[in-house]
Scaffold this active site. Sequence first.
Site, short mmCIF file in Angstrom:
data_model
loop_
_atom_site.label_atom_id
_atom_site.label_comp_id
_atom_site.label_asym_id
_atom_site.label_seq_id
_atom_site.Cartn_x
_atom_site.Cartn_y
_atom_site.Cartn_z
N SER A 1 0.80 -1.24 0.00
CA SER A 1 0.00 0.00 0.00
C SER A 1 0.82 1.27 0.00
CB SER A 1 -0.95 0.01 1.19
OG SER A 1 -2.11 -0.68 0.84
N LYS B 1 0.22 3.36 -2.91
CA LYS B 1 -0.96 4.25 -3.00
C LYS B 1 -0.55 5.73 -2.94
CE LYS B 1 -4.44 0.93 -1.18
NZ LYS B 1 -3.84 -0.38 -1.04
N TYR C 1 -4.29 -2.46 -10.15
CA TYR C 1 -4.12 -2.28 -8.70
C TYR C 1 -3.19 -3.35 -8.11
CZ TYR C 1 -5.20 -2.52 -3.74
OH TYR C 1 -5.07 -2.60 -2.36
N TYR D 1 -3.60 2.74 8.36
CA TYR D 1 -4.76 1.90 8.69
C TYR D 1 -5.58 2.50 9.81
CZ TYR D 1 -2.00 -1.16 5.77
OH TYR D 1 -1.26 -1.65 4.73
#
Length: 305
Positions: A64, A67, A189, A241
């Site tokens: 991630s 991202k 992705y 998170y």
Amino acid sequence: MINYDAILEEIYHEVKPLVGEGHIADYIPELARISPQKFGMAVQTIDGEIFQVGDAAEKFSIQSISKVFTLTMAMQLEGDGLWQRIGREPSGTAFNSLVQLEYENGIPRNPFINAGALVVADIILSHLGDARQSVLDFMHRLCSETDIDFDHAVAHSERETGFRNAALANFLKSFGNLDNDPETVLDAYFHHCSLSMSCIEVARAGIYLANGGKLLGNGERIVRANQAKYINSLMLTCGTYDSVGDFAYRVGLPGKSGVGGGILAVMPQEFSICTWSPGLNDSGNSLAGTKALELFTTLTGISIF
Ligand code: GLU
């Protein structure tokens, strides 16, 4: 110029007992193969210096953390139009929550949860056609090197097991928040998440966020200074998170973590820093990596607060 070598050595010594603690993200089978005994840390300063310790040169799955980079591209491509399709608030729920997406009518809470990153991948696809190669090209540009690639085994492993991400993509499509076919968006992705980079490379790639939106060396502009501020703000409020509060409290820097055990953190006007250790805490952030960053800001006395 500050020499961080001694501080990194001290941190390495202090976090060693924690390395191997926590759990590995084995819901992606290919990630379960990584030794939990790894620890690396690299600091890239805006003066162009790099400090490193441990396994800082070993490549890992950035997951991630990607991202941050894909959001940067979407901002370049779409500007503020992006925020018609994605929110800017912490999710307060799991990064792959379906329920939240349903009751918020297909608008992901922020670009750093999976649903948000799927919309970002969709934007890249719509503008550039090839959301794999364009992201690779962007990473090569950020790092001034071409030795960065996807880990195709990891991407394949995610594809085989990513039923929840597939559900998110289909949800988004049903709400009209994907322009491209869900399968194509998922493929992009999964590849973005599978980028394989070292701490040194991740820290180097993130330096524009510390440097007012510009690369070092040639000073090439990646984003406007205010856009770098926006991205850092999102990292601080949405990047780690469901424990952004605890991370901000302990570390005091904008950060983005990934389930591969990496964390990118940024100190504007000073440095970007990357830690990697695969064992995750209950919130999904690297256990030893979070501790190392906490020690770094404590020992140097440098944080945004
Ligand atoms: N590829 C992972 C997933 O979609 C990314 C998770 C993460 O690093 O937050 O589940």
